[in-house]
Write an enzyme that holds these catalytic residues in place. Structure first.
Site, short mmCIF file in Angstrom:
data_model
loop_
_atom_site.label_atom_id
_atom_site.label_comp_id
_atom_site.label_asym_id
_atom_site.label_seq_id
_atom_site.Cartn_x
_atom_site.Cartn_y
_atom_site.Cartn_z
N GLY A 165 89.27 -9.30 92.78
CA GLY A 165 89.05 -10.57 92.10
C GLY A 165 88.06 -11.51 92.77
O GLY A 165 87.74 -12.56 92.24
N GLU A 200 78.84 -5.25 84.29
CA GLU A 200 79.71 -4.55 83.34
C GLU A 200 79.88 -5.39 82.09
O GLU A 200 79.75 -6.60 82.13
CB GLU A 200 81.12 -4.36 83.96
CG GLU A 200 81.19 -3.33 85.04
CD GLU A 200 82.59 -3.15 85.59
OE1 GLU A 200 83.46 -4.03 85.38
OE2 GLU A 200 82.82 -2.12 86.24
N HIS A 235 94.67 -13.70 90.86
CA HIS A 235 94.44 -12.34 91.35
C HIS A 235 95.53 -11.86 92.28
O HIS A 235 95.36 -10.89 93.02
CB HIS A 235 93.06 -12.22 92.00
CG HIS A 235 91.95 -12.50 91.02
ND1 HIS A 235 91.70 -11.69 89.94
CD2 HIS A 235 91.08 -13.53 90.93
CE1 HIS A 235 90.70 -12.19 89.24
NE2 HIS A 235 90.32 -13.31 89.80
N ARG A 291 95.20 3.25 99.63
CA ARG A 291 96.33 2.88 100.49
C ARG A 291 97.62 2.98 99.69
O ARG A 291 97.58 3.14 98.48
CB ARG A 291 96.16 1.42 100.96
CG ARG A 291 96.12 0.47 99.77
CD ARG A 291 96.20 -1.00 100.14
NE ARG A 291 96.42 -1.83 98.97
CZ ARG A 291 95.48 -2.32 98.18
NH1 ARG A 291 94.20 -2.07 98.44
NH2 ARG A 291 95.78 -3.07 97.13
N VAL A 294 101.74 -2.51 97.51
CA VAL A 294 102.96 -3.32 97.52
C VAL A 294 103.93 -2.82 96.46
O VAL A 294 105.13 -2.69 96.71
CB VAL A 294 102.61 -4.81 97.26
CG1 VAL A 294 103.89 -5.64 97.15
CG2 VAL A 294 101.70 -5.36 98.33
N ARG A 337 107.72 -9.99 92.96
CA ARG A 337 107.33 -10.31 94.34
C ARG A 337 107.88 -11.69 94.70
O ARG A 337 107.54 -12.69 94.07
CB ARG A 337 105.81 -10.34 94.47
CG ARG A 337 105.18 -9.00 94.21
CD ARG A 337 103.75 -9.00 94.69
NE ARG A 337 103.07 -7.79 94.29
CZ ARG A 337 101.88 -7.44 94.76
NH1 ARG A 337 101.26 -8.23 95.63
NH2 ARG A 337 101.31 -6.33 94.37
C1 MV4 Z 1 87.00 -7.18 84.92
C2 MV4 Z 1 87.55 -8.03 83.93
C3 MV4 Z 1 87.02 -7.96 82.66
N1 MV4 Z 1 86.00 -7.12 82.40
N2 MV4 Z 1 85.98 -6.37 84.61
C4 MV4 Z 1 89.61 -8.83 88.57
C5 MV4 Z 1 90.02 -8.14 89.81
C6 MV4 Z 1 89.09 -7.01 89.97
N3 MV4 Z 1 89.80 -5.90 90.52
C7 MV4 Z 1 88.57 -6.73 88.61
N4 MV4 Z 1 88.89 -7.87 87.81
C8 MV4 Z 1 88.50 -7.97 86.54
N5 MV4 Z 1 87.46 -7.16 86.16
C9 MV4 Z 1 85.49 -6.36 83.37
N6 MV4 Z 1 84.47 -5.54 83.08
C10 MV4 Z 1 88.63 -8.84 84.29
C11 MV4 Z 1 89.10 -8.82 85.59
C12 MV4 Z 1 90.24 -9.69 85.85
C13 MV4 Z 1 91.50 -9.15 86.13
C14 MV4 Z 1 91.71 -7.78 86.25
C15 MV4 Z 1 92.96 -7.27 86.53
C16 MV4 Z 1 94.04 -8.13 86.68
C17 MV4 Z 1 93.86 -9.49 86.58
C18 MV4 Z 1 92.60 -10.01 86.31
C19 MV4 Z 1 92.43 -11.40 86.19
C20 MV4 Z 1 91.18 -11.90 85.92
C21 MV4 Z 1 90.09 -11.05 85.75
#
Ligand code: MV4
Length: 465
Positions: A165, A200, A235, A291, A294, A337
């Site tokens: 995030g 993306e 996040h 890894r 949690v 959690r």
């Molecule tokens: C994204 C997305 C929407 N579209 N990618 C946030 C954490 C990181 N691991 C990737 N994340 C995101 N990537 C694209 N192409 C939205 C998020 C995101 C999100 C993803 C998973 C769980 C919570 C989130 C909260 C906000 C944004």
């Protein structure tokens, strides 16, 4: 088999590793900072060594001190838990050079997945479906424009060194692309000293669904189904469940087999999690975590497999103790959690826990590193423990969770926890229906501002003995 394992972590996960070692007949060494002298995991390990001051960089992440601790105690392997050094490829290399086994994947696999561009390129080569976007990094605004025009807006620009995030910029229209691209590069350089970014398609209302995988040193790799981790705040995951309310056996098997095959093809060893966004019935790879996580217990509850035990076994060179066909998914598990956090600053509550009573009964598991009388140190993350319930189906798990939340007591002067948030969530019909995505908690008032739980306001106060 290892005779002695050193645990380079603290709190509930250190305890979790101690428990797995004990069942395998392996002696344990806890390393700890001066802030954790009185922690439960230090008491329950066979041996303990203080490796430094409170700052994690100088203790739990102090590589020379950890090597010295191995030398003094004769520990042959290190379990890094999650966080700290768990995804540090240089640490994995150093352990290799010193003949100490990392209970984790190969250094090269940690390195590939640590860089989000190489992770995505690798995933695509392995036939894992990825989010549409740039093939690798994007160096110039002109390239960014070309990619964005082709796939259409909105787009998201992510730092290669980011993840979890951090270092992400959403660009809604073409007019914002130039400033968005420049800001993304500048922030990436400032945050990570690496200004590599990639683009993306931005998915507006996906769920966050991740697949648990495990591989061994004999070419075997399996999947252990999914976890739905869509319920996050800033996040940080708040609640996780397995199975996902929107995934059926056929979809699970399809995406699971894609992931297991990818892990076989790359020769992945140990536990891993392949993270996807899931929207309109399709999976899109975003990252892989190399890894134990949690939320691993919900997978353990629905499969009956001890993932930490299995991590240790495969690190010691044993084959996985089960095959894909052996894995049967049973019932439904939910994890909450339990964090101790100050509602205004979101930093850990620095108080002493006075009353601590955990729920119990059929299908109830509490993985926690605290006890009545424990003083929560302010230096680390705020996770006090995890409440995990298992039921024959989702309604039974929910009923059990509701019952457990009423039983759970954590209090003390200045102690605030996330327990009231879960009680509020249990009143939300959309949550009860499994109808939520990654944006869901933004609209739940109790989650936009953490509620207070204070000694004198708590009708369930249990005095400490
Ligand atoms: C994204 C997305 C929407 N579209 N990618 C946030 C954490 C990181 N691991 C990737 N994340 C995101 N990537 C694209 N192409 C939205 C998020 C995101 C999100 C993803 C998973 C769980 C919570 C989130 C909260 C906000 C944004």
């Amino acid at each position: 088999m290892f005779r002695k394992v050193l645990i380079a972590n603290r709190g509930e996960i250190a305890l979790r590793v101690i428990r797995a070692c004990r069942e395998l007949g392996i002696a344990t060494v806890a390393v700890h900072s001066t802030a954790d002298n009185d922690a439960m995991f230090v008491r329950l390990a066979d041996e303990s060594i203080c490796v430094g001051p409170p700052a994690a960089k100088e203790s739990y992440m102090n590589i020379p001190a950890l090597l010295t601790a191995c030398d003094i105690t004769g520990a042959e392997a290190i379990h890094p838990g999650y966080g700290f050094l768990s995804e540090n490829a240089a640490f994995a290399d150093i352990l290799d050079e010193h003949g100490i086994t990392l209970i984790g994947p190969k250094a090269d696999h940690i390195r590939i997945m640590g860089d989000k561009i190489s992770a995505k390129v690798t995933a695509r080569k392995l036939n894992i479906p990825t989010v549409p976007g740039s093939e690798g990094g994007v160096d110039t605004f002109e390239d960014a424009q070309k990619v964005a025009d082709e796939m259409g807006y909105p787009v998201i620009i992510k730092a290669a060194a980011g993840g979890g995030g951090r270092g992400m910029h959403v660009v809604l229209t073409e007019a914002e692309l130039e400033s968005g691209f420049k800001n993304a590069k500048r922030d990436a350089a400032a945050l990570y000293s690496d200004d590599s970014v990639y683009i993306e398609k931005y998915l507006t209302s996906p769920r966050h669904i991740e697949i648990q995988v495990m591989g061994d040193k004999h070419g075997n790799a399996v999947h252990l189904g999914e976890r739905d981790c869509s319920l996050q705040r800033r996040h940080q995951k708040v609640v996780e469940e397995a199975p996902s309310p929107v995934i059926n056996a056929q979809i699970r098997q399809e995406i699971g087999e894609i992931c297991a095959k990818a892990m076989r093809d790359m020769g992945y060893v140990g536990a891993g999690t392949i993270e996807f966004l899931y929207e309109a019935g399709k999976f899109y790879f975003i990252e892989m975590n190399t890894r134990i996580q949690v939320e691993h217990p919900i997978t353990e509850e629905v499969t009956g497999i001890d993932l930490v035990r299995e991590q240790i076994l495969v690190a010691a060179g044993y084959p996985l103790s089960f095959t894909q066909e052996d894995i049967k998914f049973t019932g439904h598990a939910i994890e909450c959690r339990i964090n101790a956090e100050n509602p205004k600053t979101f930093v850990p509550s620095p108080g002493t826990i006075e009353g601590f009573h955990t729920p119990g009964g059929l299908g109830v598991r509490v993985d926690s590193g605290v006890y009545a009388g424990y003083k929560i140190p302010p230096y680390y993350d705020s996770l006090l423990g995890k409440l995990i319930v298992h039921g024959r189906d989702r309604p039974e798990a929910l009923m059990r969770l509701s019952r457990c939340l009423r039983e759970f007591v954590i209090n003390g002067k200045g102690i605030h926890t996330t327990l009231p948030l879960f009680k509020a969530l249990m009143e939300n019909q959309d949550f009860l229906d499994g109808n939520y995505d990654i944006e869901f908690l933004k609209d739940i008032p109790e989650f936009s501002q953490t509620m207070l739980l204070q000694v004198d306001e708590d009708e369930q106060f249990h005095p400490s003995p």
